[in-house]
Write an enzyme that holds these catalytic residues in place. Structure first.
Site, short mmCIF file in Angstrom:
data_model
loop_
_atom_site.label_atom_id
_atom_site.label_comp_id
_atom_site.label_asym_id
_atom_site.label_seq_id
_atom_site.Cartn_x
_atom_site.Cartn_y
_atom_site.Cartn_z
N ARG A 1 53.56 36.84 32.90
CA ARG A 1 54.40 35.63 32.84
C ARG A 1 55.86 35.96 33.11
O ARG A 1 56.62 35.11 33.55
CB ARG A 1 54.18 34.94 31.49
CG ARG A 1 54.64 35.74 30.32
CD ARG A 1 54.05 35.25 29.00
NE ARG A 1 52.62 35.58 28.87
CZ ARG A 1 51.87 35.19 27.86
NH1 ARG A 1 52.38 34.44 26.90
NH2 ARG A 1 50.59 35.53 27.81
N ASP B 1 52.43 43.75 26.79
CA ASP B 1 51.23 43.52 27.60
C ASP B 1 51.20 42.09 28.17
O ASP B 1 50.35 41.77 28.99
CB ASP B 1 49.98 43.80 26.76
CG ASP B 1 48.74 44.00 27.62
OD1 ASP B 1 48.90 44.14 28.86
OD2 ASP B 1 47.63 44.01 27.06
N LYS C 1 50.97 36.77 40.98
CA LYS C 1 51.23 37.91 40.09
C LYS C 1 50.76 39.18 40.78
O LYS C 1 49.59 39.30 41.13
CB LYS C 1 50.50 37.71 38.76
CG LYS C 1 50.49 38.93 37.85
CD LYS C 1 49.79 38.66 36.50
CE LYS C 1 49.66 39.94 35.67
NZ LYS C 1 48.98 39.72 34.38
N ASP D 1 44.97 43.44 38.57
CA ASP D 1 46.03 42.56 38.06
C ASP D 1 47.00 42.08 39.14
O ASP D 1 48.01 41.45 38.84
CB ASP D 1 46.77 43.26 36.91
CG ASP D 1 47.16 42.30 35.81
OD1 ASP D 1 46.62 41.18 35.78
OD2 ASP D 1 48.00 42.67 34.98
N ASP E 1 48.05 47.39 35.22
CA ASP E 1 48.54 46.92 33.93
C ASP E 1 48.00 47.79 32.81
O ASP E 1 46.90 47.59 32.31
CB ASP E 1 48.10 45.45 33.73
CG ASP E 1 48.63 44.88 32.41
OD1 ASP E 1 49.48 45.55 31.78
OD2 ASP E 1 48.20 43.77 32.04
N GLU F 1 53.03 40.83 30.40
CA GLU F 1 54.03 41.09 31.45
C GLU F 1 53.92 40.11 32.62
O GLU F 1 54.92 39.87 33.30
CB GLU F 1 53.85 42.53 31.98
CG GLU F 1 52.75 42.75 33.03
CD GLU F 1 51.35 42.45 32.54
OE1 GLU F 1 51.14 42.50 31.31
OE2 GLU F 1 50.46 42.14 33.36
N LYS G 1 47.09 49.13 26.28
CA LYS G 1 45.72 48.63 26.17
C LYS G 1 44.79 49.75 25.74
O LYS G 1 45.01 50.91 26.10
CB LYS G 1 45.24 48.13 27.54
CG LYS G 1 45.84 46.84 28.02
CD LYS G 1 45.23 46.46 29.37
CE LYS G 1 45.91 45.24 29.96
NZ LYS G 1 45.70 44.00 29.19
#
Ligand code: BES
Ligand code: MN
Ligand code: ZN
Length: 451
Positions: A306, A302, A220, A243, A225, A304, A232
């Site tokens: 996956r 949020d 990933k 991230d 993020d 994102e 967030k």
């Protein structure tokens, strides 16, 4: 200094050798040895992990000095490899953004290992080199994770991967936005919509002449993020440059595997974008078609990670791997379940899960196998698309894994959720604050075990 004198100092200073205890004493004379550092382990039996600890603590303690000599209580191959790796890990410091006045004036630039003449073999020499390669890969991943997100954009991340691959003779193909569109990676593109930065997809590969197995790593690579429109809170956003730690692990593993000349074919795939709130940002309620043809209803922007992994896993499937291994800072729920320093991992193969746990234990990284409870799959049912991409908080780490599982084809698979251990708020034990490089050592140990 005689051993009697040494024993006297140890007794006088109350050095018990307890875990983490350090005793340093100096010599005022003109001799070559200026100081001795003793590292306590608090253990009756010494392991290679202890030798790593000795090296990490010594290097950390000796940061102001330019040269050290190490004497280990154990000098077999795994211990020496771990010690070499620990020397690099312990001297790690992220000082790229310090101006001259804040940069350290001296650096540890020489470390020697003192062993018996009879033990000074080519194999031991090789173990030292291997440890240095692994420690170098871990530090490289730490640098990537620690790099501020205004500089480490998806483009910069991809370029860093290419540069590192070039140095070890691994291949690296970077796909730009246009090419990502042509490949039909609409989930990666959906996450990218809110960002002013172009996405990147990276395919690295190392193919030795006689490889019996092909392992594909997937990472990933969210360089920041913000959460997208489901933004967030500021506190949760602060460290979200981390991230892309899964991508950093993936790059580190491919580069180290190539440098170590492991007899396994290793691929690394990185799906990279920011997750931002730009005018064209993807919305809850949107539906997109994944690379493998499945339609996905967006619930929370949020979640994102996956999505970008899904398209990367579909690409990985086309490479016909013997095993797929993904690393991702995927869910806060994983930290709720296991605490901030342990990875949650999943596998659809009991045998592989068992070997992976053994590799993790040997490398002293904390993993815990989580269940792929298929009855939770119903939480991802959608009324307007093939599936939703997330659900509420219950079993959040498991539902994320179940979503990924929809994209792995018929492959054997390991999924490592490194949301906690990839990035530490404060240093802990041998691990520095910030990016840790967690996952690389275990992955390389596993590759060695199947080679
Ligand atoms: N990158 C985060 C997960 C994360 C949290 C990593 C804390 C490291 C530290 C991920 O993209 C995320 O936001 N996940 C959501 C999922 C939820 C919306 C279903 C989460 O964990 O809250
Ligand atoms: Mn997120
Ligand atoms: Zn994320």
């Amino acid at each position: 200094m005689s051993s009697g004198a040494l024993k006297r100092v140890i007794a006088e200073e109350g050095f018990k050798g307890s875990k983490g205890q350090i005793l340093q004493f100096q010599f005022s004379g003109k001799g070559q040895v200026k100081r001795i550092i003793l590292v306590g382990l608090g253990a009756a039996k010494v392991s290679s992990a202890h030798c790593r600890t000795i090296a990490v603590r010594t290097a950390r303690h000796a940061r102001r000095f330019t040269s050290i000599a190490l004497i280990l209580p154990q000098t077999d191959i795994p211990a020496v490899r771990a010690a070499a790796e620990g020397l690099l890990g312990g001297s790690y410091l992220y000082d790229r953004y310090f101006s001259e006045s804040k940069k350290p004036k001296t650096k540890l630039n020489r470390a020697v290992l003192l062993v018996d003449k009879s033990q000074n073999t080519p194999e031991l020499e090789r173990a030292l080199q291997e440890g240095a390669i692994i420690g170098g890969a871990v530090n490289f991943a730490r640098d990537l994770v620690n790099c501020p997100p205004n500089d480490l954009t998806p483009t910069a991340l991809a370029d860093a991967a290419k540069q590192a691959c070039d140095q070890v003779g691994a291949k690296c193909k970077i796909y730009n936005k246009k090419e990502i569109q042509n490949m039909g990676m609409n989930l990666l593109l959906a996450v990218n919509r809110g960002s002013a930065q172009e996405p990147r997809f990276v395919h690295m590969s190392y193919k030795p002449a006689q490889a019996k197995k092909r392992i594909v790593f997937v990472g990933k690579g969210i360089t920041f993020d913000a959460g997208g429109l489901c933004i967030k809170p500021s506190k949760a956003m602060l460290d979200m440059k981390c991230d892309m730690a899964g991508a950093a692990v993936t790059i580190g593993v491919v580069v180290a595997a190539a440098a170590l000349r492991l007899p396994v074919e290793v691929h690394g795939l990185v799906a990279s974008t920011e997750n931002m709130t730009g005018a064209d940002a993807y919305r809850p309620g949107d539906v997109f078609t994944a690379k493998n043809g499945k339609t996905v209803e967006i619930i929370n922007t949020d979640a994102e990670g996956r999505l970008v992994l899904a398209d990367a896993l579909s690409y990985a499937d086309e490479l016909e791997p013997d095993l797929l291994i993904d690393h991702a800072t995927l869910t806060g729920a994983c930290m709720v379940a296991l605490g901030p320093r342990r990875a949650g991992f999943f596998s659809n193969s009991d045998d592989i899960a068992q070997s992976y746990i053994v590799a993790a234990e040997q490398q002293d990284e904390m993993y815990w196998r989580m269940p792929l409870d298929t009855d939770l799959r119903e939480l991802l049912k959608s009324s307007i698309a093939d599936m939703k991409h997330c659900d509420g908080p219950y079993g959040g780490t498991i539902t994320a894994a179940l979503f990924l599982k929809e994209f792995i084809g018929k492959n054997k698979w390991v999924h490592v959720d490194i949301a906690g251990p990839a990035f530490l708020e404060t240093m802990h034990g041998d691990t520095p604050k910030g990016g840790t490089g967690f996952g690389i050592r275990t992955a390389l140990e596993y590759l060695r075990s199947i080679a």
